[in-house]
Design a protein around this motif. Structure first.
Motif, mmCIF file in Angstrom:
data_model
loop_
_atom_site.group_PDB
_atom_site.id
_atom_site.type_symbol
_atom_site.label_atom_id
_atom_site.label_comp_id
_atom_site.label_asym_id
_atom_site.label_seq_id
_atom_site.Cartn_x
_atom_site.Cartn_y
_atom_site.Cartn_z
ATOM 1 N N GLY A 310 33.040 25.964 25.254
ATOM 2 C CA GLY A 310 33.946 25.593 24.250
ATOM 3 C C GLY A 310 33.819 26.128 22.881
ATOM 4 N N GLN A 311 32.940 26.956 23.012
ATOM 5 C CA GLN A 311 32.816 27.808 21.550
ATOM 6 C C GLN A 311 33.530 29.177 21.774
ATOM 7 N N TYR A 312 34.038 29.307 22.770
ATOM 8 C CA TYR A 312 34.670 30.746 23.013
ATOM 9 C C TYR A 312 36.373 30.269 22.914
ATOM 10 N N ARG A 313 37.108 31.514 22.769
ATOM 11 C CA ARG A 313 38.648 31.124 22.897
ATOM 12 C C ARG A 313 39.265 32.288 23.803
ATOM 13 N N LEU A 314 40.318 32.367 24.289
ATOM 14 C CA LEU A 314 40.655 33.287 25.267
ATOM 15 C C LEU A 314 41.580 34.192 24.216
ATOM 16 N N VAL A 315 41.241 35.446 24.676
ATOM 17 C CA VAL A 315 41.973 36.691 23.939
ATOM 18 C C VAL A 315 42.832 37.628 24.887
ATOM 19 N N ASP A 316 42.609 37.649 25.932
ATOM 20 C CA ASP A 316 43.219 38.360 26.695
ATOM 21 C C ASP A 316 42.777 38.037 28.280
ATOM 22 N N MET A 317 43.895 38.504 29.372
ATOM 23 C CA MET A 317 43.814 38.278 30.773
ATOM 24 C C MET A 317 44.278 39.543 31.487
ATOM 25 N N ALA A 318 43.897 39.785 32.472
ATOM 26 C CA ALA A 318 44.410 40.872 33.363
ATOM 27 C C ALA A 318 44.216 40.436 34.924
ATOM 28 N N ARG A 319 44.998 41.135 35.795
ATOM 29 C CA ARG A 319 44.938 40.707 37.406
ATOM 30 C C ARG A 319 44.261 41.815 37.736
ATOM 31 N N LYS A 320 43.018 41.503 38.600
ATOM 32 C CA LYS A 320 41.970 42.212 39.112
ATOM 33 C C LYS A 320 42.160 42.282 40.639
ATOM 34 N N VAL A 321 42.054 43.368 41.352
ATOM 35 C CA VAL A 321 41.948 43.368 42.787
ATOM 36 C C VAL A 321 40.264 43.093 43.377
ATOM 37 N N VAL A 322 40.080 42.168 44.112
ATOM 38 C CA VAL A 322 38.718 42.034 44.420
ATOM 39 C C VAL A 322 38.620 42.021 45.937
ATOM 40 N N GLY A 323 37.413 42.413 46.392
ATOM 41 C CA GLY A 323 36.977 42.182 47.786
ATOM 42 C C GLY A 323 37.785 43.088 49.051
ATOM 43 N N VAL A 324 37.766 42.547 50.008
ATOM 44 C CA VAL A 324 38.514 43.236 51.292
ATOM 45 C C VAL A 324 39.338 42.067 51.783
ATOM 46 N N GLY A 325 38.765 41.071 52.479
ATOM 47 C CA GLY A 325 39.680 39.882 52.850
ATOM 48 C C GLY A 325 40.554 39.135 51.816
ATOM 49 N N SER A 326 39.831 39.214 50.674
ATOM 50 C CA SER A 326 40.522 38.415 49.484
ATOM 51 C C SER A 326 41.632 39.348 48.831
ATOM 52 N N VAL A 327 41.967 40.659 49.225
ATOM 53 C CA VAL A 327 42.905 41.194 48.732
ATOM 54 C C VAL A 327 44.387 40.650 48.917
ATOM 55 N N GLY A 328 45.172 40.577 47.760
ATOM 56 C CA GLY A 328 46.587 39.596 47.708
ATOM 57 C C GLY A 328 46.392 38.248 47.337
ATOM 58 N N THR A 329 45.096 37.786 47.395
ATOM 59 C CA THR A 329 45.246 36.567 46.703
ATOM 60 C C THR A 329 45.284 36.835 44.962
ATOM 61 N N ARG A 330 45.377 35.930 44.385
ATOM 62 C CA ARG A 330 45.590 36.203 42.909
ATOM 63 C C ARG A 330 44.108 35.885 42.241
#
Length: 496
Positions: A310-330
């Motif tokens: 709760g002491q942090y605030r969101l300042v940015d987001m990005a979509r990142k590809v991860v793993g092998v089997g997980s690729v394509g999930t968000r």
């Protein structure tokens, strides 16, 4: 956001959504055994009775290959709920080797396992317990542990499904480094024995002792470091040193830059795509709205950790590809700022779809898939990420999706399985087997499983037989994927 399956928030998150997952049609449901109501003798009798349902030699059965679904069809079916433009990356990564294919083929193996009899001795399954899903991470107390580290497919089910997944990965990876048939057999039986002896040891321990058991890396190296050998010792020390360097400060340094006085994620398409790349002029408004994500997710944390986040605030987001089997999930990375521009934290929000096991073992008790992942992880791991929680969000297309949230990197590290030497396989595989046994001992009837496996090597040999036979099948499935790419049926991007 849903904490208990009730009210939902309408937070927007997913600009790449393509539609909801199809409804599951579970083939069976299981009632968990009330182990605490049984005596030790009764629990041992459960294990003996399981040998009637599934004789130990039958653990070698991989099922018939003639009636199984087409492996490429199964992979394509998974792609229906994933980001379409990322699927070629997934197919490219899976096609690179038989072991890489296996890492992404949890659905195929679940389908095969469901076609054979099982022991009926259920635990909380990892669901994808191959060798690369074990590794190092930091605990909230700043200790470095070795444990399972991927729970996307976690669900209750027969203990041997995880053991078979691990043993097959050992065989497949050993083939990839050129280990001979006899050496692979020795390694596989050693790893199977390591699981069996560990679960038998845990069966004799009190509940609290099982619950507190963990593989602390520093303690392990003090006790066993001298027996590793020079080459293995150097590799181990390098992996540990690298893991400790992978903290939030390193993540911020590597993944972000300062633009017009504000810190933002660096673009690295297609692996990292910024909001500006994905949304253009709408990026600013979308980023501002995402503050709701962090606020809602905090409700799934313990109160002290909720106070911290709760002491942090969101300042940015990005979509990142991860793993092998997980690729394509968000999968999103979230940049949070604390007291000032020197105080940052990066979280990862990874989509949690239905487990590949659910269509065979029945739907999860949790209606929120992110909660399914988190609760399974907390049950199986010796200690879990302090920031681990979940969140349900609504995309700009109106589709709600489930996510689990954790730190992007926190002393995380793993061995390069396909780069191991044969002499290191048995030891590393044994660590994985001990860790898996400890996770199963926490969640299932360890006394019954120990009784079922017994004191002989019968189960070890059967698991090794299974591993060799399934490795052959995996090679055939991998070849089918390569052929589908070569024929133009599937598009693939290689080397990314």
């Amino acid at each position: 956001m849903t904490v208990d399956g009730g009210a939902r928030a309408s937070t927007v998150l997913d600009p790449g959504a393509v539609g909801p997952a199809p409804p599951l049609t579970p083939t069976r449901r299981r009632a968990p055994a009330q182990v605490h109501l049984l005596s030790r003798n009764e629990r041992e009798s459960r294990g003996s009775a399981a040998r009637v349902l599934l004789p130990r030699e039958s653990l070698a059965d991989v099922g018939t290959a003639t009636k199984r679904p087409d492996p490429v069809d199964l992979l394509v079916s998974q792609g229906q709920t994933r980001v379409p433009e990322l699927l070629p990356l997934r197919y490219g990564r899976m096609s690179s080797s038989a072991f890489a294919f296996y890492r992404g083929a949890a659905l195929l193996m679940a389908s095969d396992l469901a076609a054979t009899p099982d022991s009926g001795l259920d635990v909380q399954l990892c669901g994808d317990a191959h060798m690369s899903n074990f590794g190092l991470y930091g605990t909230p107390e700043r200790r470095l542990l070795f444990d399972l580290n991927d729970f996307d497919e976690t669900l209750p089910g027969p203990f041997e499904w995880d053991v078979k997944r691990l043993l097959a990965s050992v065989e497949i990876a050993a083939r990839s480094i050129g280990a001979g048939t006899k050496e692979r057999r020795r390694i596989a039986t050693d790893v199977a024995k390591a699981y069996r002896t560990a679960i038998r040891e845990f069966a004799e321990r009190p509940n609290l002792e099982v619950w507190y058991a963990r593989l602390d890396v520093d303690d392990f190296l003090r006790e066993h470091g001298g027996s590793l050998g020079k080459a293995q010792s150097r590799t181990t020390q390098s992996t540990v040193k690298k893991a400790r360097s992978r903290d939030h400060l390193r993540s911020v340094e590597k993944l972000t830059e300062v633009v017009d006085g504000r810190r933002r994620f660096l673009p690295d398409p297609p692996l990292v795509q910024t909001l500006e790349e994905l949304l253009g002029d709408q990026a600013g408004a979308f980023r501002a709205a995402m503050g709701e994500l962090v606020a809602a997710y905090q409700a799934t944390l313990q109160p002290d950790r909720r106070h911290l986040v709760g002491q942090y605030r969101l300042v940015d987001m990005a979509r990142k590809v991860v793993g092998v089997g997980s690729v394509g999930t968000r999968a999103w990375i979230l940049l949070l700022e604390g007291a000032d521009d020197r105080d940052h934290l990066i979280l990862q929000a990874k989509e949690a779809q239905s487990s590949v096991l659910e269509q065979f073992l029945g739907a999860s008790e949790y209606t929120q898939s992110g909660q399914r992942v988190v609760e399974g992880q907390r049950l199986m791991q010796a200690a879990s990420d302090a920031m681990l929680g979940w969140q349900r969000t609504r995309g700009i297309d109106g589709v709600e999706r489930d996510f689990y949230v954790r730190q992007l990197r926190d002393w995380k590290g793993s061995a390069v399985i396909e780069g191991m030497r044969p002499e290191g396989f048995s030891r590393y595989g044994g660590l994985c087997a001990w860790t898996l046994a400890r996770a199963h001992a926490r969640s299932g009837d360890r006394v019954a499983i120990a009784s079922y496996l017994g004191g002989s090597k019968a189960a070890d040999e059967a698991f090794a037989d299974y591993a060799a036979a399934y490795a052959d099948r995996n090679e055939s499935d991998h070849a089918a994927l390569v052929a589908a790419i070569g024929s133009g049926r599937l598009d693939a991007v290689h080397g990314v």
